[in-house]
Design a protein around this motif. Structure first.
Motif, PDB file in Angstrom:
ATOM      1  N   PHE A  12       0.821  -1.213   0.000  1.00 17.15           N
ATOM      2  CA  PHE A  12       0.000   0.000   0.000  1.00 17.15           C
ATOM      3  C   PHE A  12       0.854   1.261   0.000  1.00 17.15           C
ATOM      4  O   PHE A  12       0.501   2.262  -0.623  1.00 17.15           O
ATOM      5  CB  PHE A  12      -0.934   0.020   1.205  1.00 17.15           C
ATOM      6  CG  PHE A  12      -2.076  -0.962   1.143  1.00 17.15           C
ATOM      7  CD1 PHE A  12      -2.431  -1.569  -0.055  1.00 17.15           C
ATOM      8  CD2 PHE A  12      -2.785  -1.278   2.286  1.00 17.15           C
ATOM      9  CE1 PHE A  12      -3.486  -2.488  -0.117  1.00 17.15           C
ATOM     10  CE2 PHE A  12      -3.842  -2.185   2.241  1.00 17.15           C
ATOM     11  CZ  PHE A  12      -4.188  -2.790   1.038  1.00 17.15           C
ATOM     12  N   THR A  13       1.958   1.228   0.738  1.00 11.18           N
ATOM     13  CA  THR A  13       2.797   2.431   0.855  1.00 11.18           C
ATOM     14  C   THR A  13       3.777   2.590  -0.303  1.00 11.18           C
ATOM     15  O   THR A  13       4.383   3.650  -0.460  1.00 11.18           O
ATOM     16  CB  THR A  13       3.582   2.421   2.182  1.00 11.18           C
ATOM     17  OG1 THR A  13       4.305   1.203   2.314  1.00 11.18           O
ATOM     18  CG2 THR A  13       2.658   2.601   3.369  1.00 11.18           C
ATOM     19  N   THR A  14       3.935   1.555  -1.122  1.00  4.06           N
ATOM     20  CA  THR A  14       4.818   1.663  -2.288  1.00  4.06           C
ATOM     21  C   THR A  14       4.029   1.767  -3.598  1.00  4.06           C
ATOM     22  O   THR A  14       4.384   2.536  -4.491  1.00  4.06           O
ATOM     23  CB  THR A  14       5.789   0.470  -2.372  1.00  4.06           C
ATOM     24  OG1 THR A  14       5.041  -0.759  -2.326  1.00  4.06           O
ATOM     25  CG2 THR A  14       6.780   0.502  -1.213  1.00  4.06           C
ATOM     26  N   LYS A  15       2.937   1.010  -3.695  1.00  2.00           N
ATOM     27  CA  LYS A  15       2.149   0.998  -4.932  1.00  2.00           C
ATOM     28  C   LYS A  15       0.851   1.789  -4.825  1.00  2.00           C
ATOM     29  O   LYS A  15       0.319   2.243  -5.833  1.00  2.00           O
ATOM     30  CB  LYS A  15       1.796  -0.443  -5.318  1.00  2.00           C
ATOM     31  CG  LYS A  15       2.981  -1.322  -5.672  1.00  2.00           C
ATOM     32  CD  LYS A  15       2.524  -2.714  -6.084  1.00  2.00           C
ATOM     33  CE  LYS A  15       1.649  -2.646  -7.323  1.00  2.00           C
ATOM     34  NZ  LYS A  15       1.269  -3.998  -7.804  1.00  2.00           N
ATOM     35  N   GLY A  16       0.341   1.900  -3.605  1.00  2.00           N
ATOM     36  CA  GLY A  16      -0.973   2.512  -3.414  1.00  2.00           C
ATOM     37  C   GLY A  16      -2.038   1.437  -3.264  1.00  2.00           C
ATOM     38  O   GLY A  16      -1.875   0.315  -3.769  1.00  2.00           O
ATOM     39  N   VAL A  17      -3.111   1.773  -2.572  1.00  2.00           N
ATOM     40  CA  VAL A  17      -4.180   0.806  -2.308  1.00  2.00           C
ATOM     41  C   VAL A  17      -4.860   0.367  -3.605  1.00  2.00           C
ATOM     42  O   VAL A  17      -5.088  -0.823  -3.834  1.00  2.00           O
ATOM     43  CB  VAL A  17      -5.229   1.399  -1.336  1.00  2.00           C
ATOM     44  CG1 VAL A  17      -6.402   0.440  -1.164  1.00  2.00           C
ATOM     45  CG2 VAL A  17      -4.596   1.701   0.016  1.00  2.00           C
ATOM     46  N   LEU A  75       2.529   8.792   6.422  1.00  2.00           N
ATOM     47  CA  LEU A  75       1.659   9.967   6.313  1.00  2.00           C
ATOM     48  C   LEU A  75       0.841   9.913   5.030  1.00  2.00           C
ATOM     49  O   LEU A  75      -0.367  10.145   5.044  1.00  2.00           O
ATOM     50  CB  LEU A  75       2.504  11.247   6.334  1.00  2.00           C
ATOM     51  CG  LEU A  75       1.778  12.545   5.961  1.00  2.00           C
ATOM     52  CD1 LEU A  75       0.673  12.862   6.964  1.00  2.00           C
ATOM     53  CD2 LEU A  75       2.756  13.708   5.863  1.00  2.00           C
ATOM     54  N   ASN A  76       1.498   9.575   3.942  1.00  2.00           N
ATOM     55  CA  ASN A  76       0.828   9.507   2.653  1.00  2.00           C
ATOM     56  C   ASN A  76      -0.274   8.447   2.666  1.00  2.00           C
ATOM     57  O   ASN A  76      -1.390   8.684   2.189  1.00  2.00           O
ATOM     58  CB  ASN A  76       1.846   9.184   1.561  1.00  2.00           C
ATOM     59  CG  ASN A  76       1.311   9.441   0.172  1.00  2.00           C
ATOM     60  OD1 ASN A  76       0.587  10.401  -0.073  1.00  2.00           O
ATOM     61  ND2 ASN A  76       1.653   8.570  -0.750  1.00  2.00           N
ATOM     62  N   PHE A  77       0.025   7.292   3.252  1.00  2.00           N
ATOM     63  CA  PHE A  77      -0.948   6.204   3.327  1.00  2.00           C
ATOM     64  C   PHE A  77      -2.146   6.580   4.183  1.00  2.00           C
ATOM     65  O   PHE A  77      -3.295   6.420   3.770  1.00  2.00           O
ATOM     66  CB  PHE A  77      -0.280   4.946   3.892  1.00  2.00           C
ATOM     67  CG  PHE A  77      -1.244   3.860   4.264  1.00  2.00           C
ATOM     68  CD1 PHE A  77      -1.997   3.226   3.290  1.00  2.00           C
ATOM     69  CD2 PHE A  77      -1.403   3.470   5.582  1.00  2.00           C
ATOM     70  CE1 PHE A  77      -2.893   2.220   3.620  1.00  2.00           C
ATOM     71  CE2 PHE A  77      -2.295   2.471   5.926  1.00  2.00           C
ATOM     72  CZ  PHE A  77      -3.046   1.840   4.940  1.00  2.00           C
ATOM     73  N   ILE A 126       4.126  18.787   4.994  1.00  2.00           N
ATOM     74  CA  ILE A 126       5.225  17.824   5.068  1.00  2.00           C
ATOM     75  C   ILE A 126       5.602  17.292   3.686  1.00  2.00           C
ATOM     76  O   ILE A 126       6.772  17.260   3.322  1.00  2.00           O
ATOM     77  CB  ILE A 126       4.870  16.654   6.013  1.00  2.00           C
ATOM     78  CG1 ILE A 126       4.792  17.139   7.462  1.00  2.00           C
ATOM     79  CG2 ILE A 126       5.909  15.532   5.892  1.00  2.00           C
ATOM     80  CD1 ILE A 126       4.364  16.078   8.462  1.00  2.00           C
ATOM     81  N   LEU A 127       4.616  16.870   2.916  1.00  2.00           N
ATOM     82  CA  LEU A 127       4.922  16.230   1.635  1.00  2.00           C
ATOM     83  C   LEU A 127       5.276  17.225   0.534  1.00  2.00           C
ATOM     84  O   LEU A 127       6.092  16.926  -0.334  1.00  2.00           O
ATOM     85  CB  LEU A 127       3.740  15.367   1.188  1.00  2.00           C
ATOM     86  CG  LEU A 127       3.422  14.148   2.079  1.00  2.00           C
ATOM     87  CD1 LEU A 127       2.215  13.401   1.530  1.00  2.00           C
ATOM     88  CD2 LEU A 127       4.619  13.216   2.176  1.00  2.00           C
TER      89      LEU A 127
END
Length: 203
Positions: free
Chosen positions: A23-28, A110-112, A174-175
């Motif tokens: 999820f944190t590398t490819k996205g849900v 944070l992004n997730f 942050i991002l």
């Protein structure tokens, strides 16, 4: 815990860890249940013994990861209170600052969380334990209120407003450093949080 229960727990943990990494590398949206199961070294059918679907495991990951953030912040607050006294507002600001710093150092998390967070999911995350050592943050929140004998009107609405503020501002600052970087934004965030709390305190 027996061998069977321990084996089930290990399989669930493996699925959660695999899903979080994907999820944190490819996205849900770009991650399939088959990929999660394969990465965990299990058949796809095994996934459904532990989770209803991809969104169930996503929500439980948000719950678990949020609990870890709150647990670390709560422990840091307990340590801080050994050396100095803080009023209710200062305690809330301290917890927020601790969480913001943690998210700043783990931007994938944070992004997730930010991309998949809604109040309904967040409220469930506050009260639902995924792992044995997860904490119920609403219990911590109400304990802080009780300890300081603060009388609040609509404490859940107050928490909702603070969470929405922190979630949106942290994501951008942050991002993307928009409109400014997080360290520049912090004094304005905390001033707004103080005003939110002030409006909800019944004198």
């Amino acid at each position: 815990m027996g061998k069977v229960e321990n084996n089930k727990l290990n399989k669930q943990r493996s699925l959660l860890n695999s899903a979080f990494e994907l999820f944190t590398t490819k996205g849900v949206s770009k991650t399939s249940i088959a990929e999660i199961s394969s990465k965990a070294g299990m058949a796809k059918g095994t996934f459904y013994l532990y989770f209803r679907d991809k969104f169930d495991i996503r929500n439980r990951l948000i719950s678990h990861e949020s609990s870890l953030l709150f647990m670390a912040a709560s422990k840091a607050l307990d340590e801080e209170l050994k050396t100095r006294s803080l009023n209710f507002t200062e305690k809330i600001i301290f917890i927020i600052d601790n969480i913001i710093n943690a998210l700043d150092s783990n931007q994938a998390l944070l992004n997730f969380i930010s991309k998949n967070l809604s109040w309904g999911i967040f409220k469930e995350a506050l009260t639902t334990n995924v792992a044995d050592n997860d904490i119920n943050f609403l219990d911590v929140y109400h304990q802080i209120i009780n300890d300081d004998e603060v009388n609040l009107k609509e404490p859940e609405i107050m928490l909702f407003l603070i969470v929405e503020l922190i979630s949106s501002t942290c994501y951008s600052a942050i991002l993307y450093e928009e409109p400014v970087d997080i360290n520049t934004a912090k004094p304005y965030i905390y001033a707004t949080v103080r005003n939110i709390i002030k409006e909800h305190i019944i004198e």
